[in-house]
Design a protein around this motif. Structure first.
Motif, short mmCIF file in Angstrom:
data_model
loop_
_atom_site.label_atom_id
_atom_site.label_comp_id
_atom_site.label_asym_id
_atom_site.label_seq_id
_atom_site.Cartn_x
_atom_site.Cartn_y
_atom_site.Cartn_z
N GLY A 80 0.72 11.47 -9.21
CA GLY A 80 1.22 10.97 -10.28
C GLY A 80 0.08 10.20 -10.99
N THR A 81 -0.80 11.36 -11.20
CA THR A 81 -2.22 10.85 -11.84
C THR A 81 -2.29 10.45 -13.24
OG1 THR A 81 -4.49 11.80 -11.67
CG2 THR A 81 -2.57 13.38 -12.21
N GLY A 82 -1.30 11.01 -13.96
CA GLY A 82 -1.20 10.78 -15.28
C GLY A 82 -2.42 11.65 -16.08
N PHE A 85 -5.97 9.27 -13.34
CA PHE A 85 -6.39 7.83 -12.72
C PHE A 85 -5.61 7.68 -11.51
CE2 PHE A 85 -6.55 7.28 -17.41
CZ PHE A 85 -7.99 7.55 -17.35
N GLU A 103 0.91 15.90 -11.09
CA GLU A 103 1.39 15.27 -12.32
C GLU A 103 2.76 15.97 -12.68
OE1 GLU A 103 1.43 12.09 -13.90
OE2 GLU A 103 2.83 13.29 -14.99
N ALA A 104 3.87 15.22 -12.57
CA ALA A 104 5.17 15.97 -12.97
C ALA A 104 5.23 16.25 -14.61
CB ALA A 104 6.09 14.92 -12.74
N THR A 105 4.32 15.61 -15.37
CA THR A 105 4.50 16.09 -16.91
C THR A 105 3.50 16.95 -17.50
OG1 THR A 105 5.24 13.39 -17.21
CG2 THR A 105 4.71 14.83 -19.07
N LYS A 108 0.26 16.25 -19.79
CA LYS A 108 -0.65 15.50 -19.13
C LYS A 108 -1.49 16.49 -18.30
CE LYS A 108 1.87 11.14 -19.04
NZ LYS A 108 2.37 9.80 -18.29
N ALA A 129 3.96 19.54 -11.02
CA ALA A 129 5.14 19.36 -9.96
C ALA A 129 5.33 18.07 -9.66
CB ALA A 129 4.53 20.04 -8.59
N ARG A 130 6.57 18.02 -9.06
CA ARG A 130 7.15 16.55 -8.45
C ARG A 130 6.46 16.43 -7.08
NH1 ARG A 130 10.59 13.49 -11.26
NH2 ARG A 130 10.67 12.25 -9.40
N ALA A 131 6.37 15.38 -6.56
CA ALA A 131 5.69 15.10 -5.17
C ALA A 131 6.86 15.62 -4.15
CB ALA A 131 5.16 13.52 -5.20
N GLU A 132 8.00 15.17 -4.65
CA GLU A 132 9.02 15.40 -3.64
C GLU A 132 9.18 16.94 -3.37
OE1 GLU A 132 9.26 13.74 -6.58
OE2 GLU A 132 10.99 12.46 -6.93
N ARG A 150 -1.84 5.33 -8.20
CA ARG A 150 -1.82 3.97 -9.10
C ARG A 150 -0.84 4.03 -9.88
NH1 ARG A 150 -6.17 1.86 -13.39
NH2 ARG A 150 -4.93 3.37 -14.88
N ALA A 151 -0.25 2.77 -9.96
CA ALA A 151 0.88 2.68 -10.93
C ALA A 151 2.28 3.86 -10.78
CB ALA A 151 0.27 2.54 -12.38
N TYR A 161 6.17 9.36 -1.57
CA TYR A 161 5.49 10.52 -2.17
C TYR A 161 4.12 11.10 -1.72
CZ TYR A 161 8.43 9.34 -6.50
OH TYR A 161 9.25 9.22 -7.34
#
Ligand code: SAM
Length: 244
Positions: A80-82, A85, A103-105, A108, A129-132, A150-151, A161
């Protein structure tokens, strides 16, 4: 980049001129791309230096993180690095290790690919991808020495995750606020279920940041049961048993 340079020095990190230029480029591209895509709410020059760059580098305060990042054969994933970060700032400072930015989006990930190319970074890949889902892919499952986040959510979600990506003996380091210790306690059932052991919670004070931060450090001690992580969306909808 003076705020970053001074803050990093306070953390014991001396940034070279080349590294400062790379962070300056990162800032400019973040702000430019942010006009088209919503990458971050923080765009002020000083605040990006402190809340994004320096906060990411604060992971290096943990000896467990320093030891991994200084090994060239180490594999690290930022879940989920966005906009990168904490993974990318760490890579700019410790260039040796191999980094996967998850990162899922899609937009980004486009930004991350652009930065990786422009900065000429080696051994970094950005995966949409999604972590799941990715955590069930055998080329990623239990393959990493360190998983960072983070976040990305409350701790029981974060450990579902991240822990499946870690090899036994590897680490999860979750960047949290001042309530990190309480969160860690309430996530202890989830940590154990997923093959982890709460190792320690390290309080972090950053120059220029009024609120306290913390690093929740979890060791992977046994294999994650094959049914975890659960299907996409389930970890955040139904976080694993919380305590207390
Ligand atoms: N880690 C970055 C930071 O600290 O600035 C981004 C934080 S942002 C609040 C959370 C990010 O995690 C979002 O970009 C979101 O798309 C990503 N994310 C959330 N759940 C995810 C999942 N299950 N798999 C992959 N990425 C996820």
């Amino acid at each position: 980049m003076q705020r970053l340079v001074d803050g990093a020095a306070a953390l014991g990190i001396c940034l070279t001129t080349k590294q400062q230029a790379a962070f300056q480029f990162y800032y400019q591209e973040l702000v430019a791309w942010n006009q088209k895509f919503n990458l971050t709410a923080i765009t002020d020059y000083e605040q990006v230096q402190i809340r994004h760059f320096l906060d990411s580098l604060s992971c290096l305060l943990a000896e467990e993180v320093r030891q991994v990042l200084n090994r060239p054969e180490a594999r690290v994933i930022d879940v989920g690095t966005g906009a990168g970060f904490p993974g990318l700032p760490l890579k700019l400072v410790c260039p040796g290790f191999s980094l996967t930015l998850l990162e899922a989006t899609g937009k980004k990930v486009l930004f991350l690919d652009h930065l990786i190319g422009q900065l000429g970074l080696q051994r970094v890949s950005a995966i949409k991808a999604r972590a799941e889902e990715l955590a069930h892919d055998l080329s990623h499952r239990e393959q990493y020495d360190l998983a960072l986040a983070r976040a990305v959510g409350e701790l029981p979600v974060v450990v579902e995750y991240t822990l499946p990506f870690c090899r036994i003996g590897g680490w999860v380091v979750a960047q949290k606020g001042e309530a990190g210790a309480a969160e860690a306690w309430s996530a202890s059932q989830a940590i154990t279920l997923l093959g982890g052991e709460l190792y320690r919670v390290m309080p972090v004070e950053l120059p220029g940041l009024p609120e306290d931060r913390s690093l929740v450090i979890i060791k992977k001690v046994s294999s994650t049961p094959p049914n975890y992580p659960r299907r996409p969306g389930i970890p955040s909808k139904r976080p694993l048993g919380k305590r207390g």
